[in-house]
Design a protein around this motif. Structure first.
Motif, short mmCIF file in Angstrom:
data_model
loop_
_atom_site.label_atom_id
_atom_site.label_comp_id
_atom_site.label_asym_id
_atom_site.label_seq_id
_atom_site.Cartn_x
_atom_site.Cartn_y
_atom_site.Cartn_z
N GLU A 59 1.37 -1.07 -0.56
CA GLU A 59 0.49 0.26 0.19
C GLU A 59 0.90 0.79 0.65
OE1 GLU A 59 -3.06 -1.37 -0.13
OE2 GLU A 59 -2.60 -2.99 1.48
N PRO A 60 0.61 2.47 -0.62
CA PRO A 60 1.21 3.73 -0.21
C PRO A 60 1.17 4.09 0.89
CG PRO A 60 -0.08 4.46 -1.64
CD PRO A 60 -0.59 2.06 -1.23
N PRO A 61 2.17 4.51 1.98
CA PRO A 61 2.59 4.80 2.63
C PRO A 61 0.94 5.45 3.52
CG PRO A 61 4.45 5.56 2.27
CD PRO A 61 3.58 5.50 1.56
N TYR A 62 0.91 4.69 4.66
CA TYR A 62 -0.56 4.71 5.25
C TYR A 62 -1.43 5.01 6.65
CZ TYR A 62 -1.83 0.14 6.58
OH TYR A 62 -1.58 -1.06 6.95
N SER A 63 -1.95 5.38 7.17
CA SER A 63 -2.29 5.95 8.79
C SER A 63 -3.23 4.77 9.42
CB SER A 63 -2.42 6.63 9.36
OG SER A 63 -2.89 7.26 10.67
N ARG A 64 -2.78 3.66 10.27
CA ARG A 64 -3.45 2.85 10.93
C ARG A 64 -4.82 3.69 11.39
NH1 ARG A 64 -0.69 -1.31 9.34
NH2 ARG A 64 1.05 -1.38 10.21
N MET A 65 -4.64 4.31 12.30
CA MET A 65 -5.45 4.93 13.37
C MET A 65 -6.87 5.68 12.41
SD MET A 65 -3.61 8.47 15.50
CE MET A 65 -5.29 9.40 15.24
N ALA A 66 -6.76 5.92 11.00
CA ALA A 66 -7.59 6.63 10.14
C ALA A 66 -8.43 5.50 10.02
CB ALA A 66 -7.34 6.75 8.89
N THR A 122 -6.76 7.65 3.97
CA THR A 122 -6.08 6.53 5.29
C THR A 122 -4.67 7.17 4.87
OG1 THR A 122 -5.92 4.98 4.65
CG2 THR A 122 -7.50 5.04 5.67
N TYR A 123 -4.10 7.62 3.37
CA TYR A 123 -3.05 7.37 3.21
C TYR A 123 -2.25 8.60 3.74
CZ TYR A 123 -3.76 4.88 -0.69
OH TYR A 123 -4.07 4.24 -1.79
N LEU A 124 -1.02 8.80 4.22
CA LEU A 124 -0.35 9.79 4.88
C LEU A 124 0.18 11.02 3.86
CD1 LEU A 124 1.99 7.26 7.30
CD2 LEU A 124 0.23 8.74 7.69
N ARG A 125 0.22 10.75 2.94
CA ARG A 125 0.39 11.86 2.02
C ARG A 125 -0.06 11.93 0.75
NH1 ARG A 125 1.96 13.04 5.86
NH2 ARG A 125 3.85 13.40 7.18
#
Ligand SMILES: Cc1cc2nc3c(=O)[nH]c(=O)nc-3n(C[C@H](O)[C@H](O)[C@H](O)COP(=O)(O)OP(=O)(O)OC[C@H]3O[C@@H](n4cnc5c(N)ncnc54)[C@H](O)[C@@H]3O)c2cc1C
Length: 424
Positions: A36-43, A57-60
Motif C-alpha cells: 500500500e502507499p504509506p498509510y495511517s492505521r489510525m484512519a 488513510t494515506y499519509l501523503r
C-alpha cells in the motif's frame, strides 16, 4: 550518506521527510512491508465507518510525494540484520548496506492460542487488508463478535456500531479497557456501551471458533454464539523478531536512549517498535500511540542527519471516545505503592475522576466525561509539577485542578525560566 528507514508507517514517513529537509544531498530509502502507499492505521476506523475512502488513510496525498522529495520507496520485508556489518537481508534474500538505519517497523496484533483463529471470517483490525475484509463482512445487521475491549478495541467498536452490526464484545479482563482504566471507570464504560445496544461479556474468554456459515464461537461462560465475523483485538507486540542475534538490544521493543539511538552506533529506532524513556517513571516503555511515534521519528532523523536532538520522553496518554463517552488515562493511573489517591464519581452524569499522587506530584489519573481538564491533567503529570500544599487540597476537592495548575505549574515554569536566564 545512505539512510535506510525500515517501516513506512507514520514514524518512517516523518523520519524520511525530516532527513530530506536536514540532509538534502543524502540517499534515503524507505522500506515498507505492505503493498500500500504509506498509510495511517489510525484512519482505519474512519474508513470502516464510511467517513473516508482508502485514499483518505494515506499519509501523503500526492502520488508523487516521495519521488518529488527524492525519497526512494520500496515494498519489501527485512528478515535479518547484521548490525556489525551494517547490512540487512530482505525477504528476497537481497542484501542492503546502509550508513544509518532507522528501525520503525511498528507492531502487530498478538494471536492468542485459540482454535479456529485462522478460519475465514476471523480477522484482526490492523492493516488496510484487514479493513477490506471487515468491510465485506460487517454489513448492516451482521452478527459480529469482537475479542478484546482494550484501547484499539474500543476505537473499532465505534466504527462497527456506525455500520449497524449486532455487536458482542468479549473481554477476558474483569472490565473494559483494563490496561488503561480502573474498575470504576471500566465498569462505567461497560454500562455506557451496553446502553447503546452492544452486548459485553467481561471476565470471559473465547475458547474456540468452529468453521461454518455462520461461525460458531464457544465462550468460557458456557455460551455458544453464531456469528458472521470475529474481530481479534487482543493487543499488539513490537515487530522485532528479525532483530534476533543482530546485536541490537531489545527488551519488549528496541531499547533506545534519549536520542533514539540503539546500543549500536548509527542504528536508531522509533515508533511502536521502540522502547523509550517514560517521563513519569524514568524507565523505558513501549507506548504505542501515534504522537509518540511522530516525536520519536523526528528526533531519530535529526540525529541521523547529524543534528543533535533529544526526546523529552514519552508519556502513557490515552484519550478514548467509546461510542461518544470520552475517557482519558495518563501516566501511572493505577497509583504507586505508598502513594495517595482520590476518586470522585457521578454515575448519573457519566462523570468520574481518579487522581493518583506520589508525594506531592500527580503521577497518573483516569477520567470519564471531564474533557475540559485534559490539558491540565497532562501538564501536571508530564511536567512532574510539585503541588506542595495543593496536593492535600486536591485530595479533599479534586475538581480544583485548574487552580492547582495555575498556582503550581506556572510558578514552576517561571522559576525554571528565571534559573535558565540567570545561567545564560
Ligand atoms: C484501528 C486502529 C486505530 C488506532 N487509533 C489510534 C488513535 O486513535 N491514536 C493513536 O495515537 N494511535 C492509534 N493507533 C495506533 C497507531 O496507528 C500506531 O501507534 C502507529 O501506527 C505507529 O506508527 P509506526 O510508524 O511506529 O508503526 P506502523 O504504523 O505499524 O508502521 C510500521 C511499518 O513497518 C512495516 N514493517 C513491519 N515489519 C517490517 C519489516 N520486517 N521490514 C520492513 N517493514 C516492516 C509495516 O509494513 C509498516 O509500514 C491505532 C491503530 C489501529 C490499528
Amino acid at each position: 550518506m545512505k539512510h535506510v528507514i525500515l517501516g513506512a508507517g507514520p514514524a518512517g514517513v516523518i523520519a524520511a521527510e525530516t532527513l530530506r529537509k536536514h540532509a538534502p544531498r543524502d540517499e534515503i530509502l524507505l522500506i515498507g512491508a505492505e503493498r500500500e502507499p504509506p498509510y495511517s492505521r489510525m484512519a482505519i476506523p474512519y474508513l470502516l465507518s464510511g467517513q473516508i475512502g482508502e485514499s483518505g488513510t494515506y499519509l501523503r496525498k500526492r502520488a508523487d510525494h516521495f519521488q518529488r522529495l527524492n525519497i526512494q520507496v520500496r515494498q519489501q520485508r527485512a528478515k535479518r540484520l547484521d548490525a556489525a556489518a551494517r547490512r540487512l537481508t530482505l525477504d528476497d534474500d537481497s542484501l542492503l548496506d546502509f550508513d544509518t538505519l532507522l528501525i520503525a517497523t511498528g507492531s502487530s496484533p498478538v494471536r492468542p492460542p485459540i482454535p479456529g483463529l485462522d478460519l475465514p471470517g476471523v480477522h484482526a483490525c490492523w492493516t488496510l487488508e484487514d479493513a477490506r475484509a471487515i468491510e465485506r463482512l460487517a454489513t448492516k445487521g451482521a452478527r459480529v463478535l469482537q475479542m478484546g475491549a482494550g484501547f484499539i478495541g474500543c476505537i473499532i467498536m465505534e466504527a462497527l456500531a456506525l455500520r449497524g452490526v449486532q455487536l458482542t464484545v468479549v473481554e477476558m479482563g474483569d472490565r473494559m479497557v483494563p490496561r488503561m482504566m480502573g474498575p470504576t471507570a471500566g465498569g462505567m464504560i461497560k454500562r455506557w456501551v451496553e446502553s447503546k445496544g452492544v452486548t459485553v461479556y467481561t471476565g470471559t474468554r473465547v475458547e474456540a471458533i468452529d468453521s461454518g456459515t455462520p461461525l460458531k464461537v464457544r465462550l468460557s461462560n458456557g455460551q455458544h454464539l453464531s456469528v458472521d465475523l470475529v474481530i481479534s483485538a487482543t493487543g499488539v507486540k513490537p515487530n522485532i523478531a528479525f532483530l534476533e542475534n543482530s546485536g541490537v538490544t531489545c527488551l519488549q521493543g528496541v531499547l533506545t536512549d534519549e536520542h533514539m539511538r540503539t546500543n549500536v552506533p548509527g542504528i536508531y529506532a522509533a515508533g511502536d517498535c521502540a522502547e523509550a524513556l517514560d517521563l513519569v517513571t524514568g524507565r523505558p516503555i513501549v507506548s504505542a500511540i501515534q504522537p509518540n511515534a511522530a516525536d520519536q521519528a523526528y528526533v531519530a532523523a535529526m540525529n541521523m542527519a547529524g543534528k543533535p536532538a533529544v526526546l523529552k520522553g514519552v508519556t502513557q496518554i490515552n484519550v478514548l471516545d467509546t461510542l461518544g463517552l470520552i475517557s482519558t488515562s495518563f501516566g501511572l493511573w493505577q497509583g504507586v505503592p505508598g502513594g495517595e489517591g482520590v476518586e470522585l464519581t457521578d454515575e448519573a452524569q457519566w462523570k468520574h475522576l481518579s487522581l493518583q499522587f506520589e508525594a506531592d506530584r500527580l503521577v497518573g489519573c483516569n477520567t470519564i466525561g471531564w474533557t475540559e481538564h485534559v490539558g491540565v491533567l497532562r501538564g501536571l503529570v508530564e511536567g512532574r509539577v510539585r503541588l506542595g500544599a495543593w496536593k492535600d487540597r486536591l485530595l479533599r476537592e479534586p475538581t480544583r485542578l485548574m487552580e492547582a495548575y495555575l498556582a503550581c505549574a506556572q510558578a514552576q515554569h517561571q522559576w525554571q525560566a528565571a534559573r535558565l536566564k540567570a545561567a545564560a
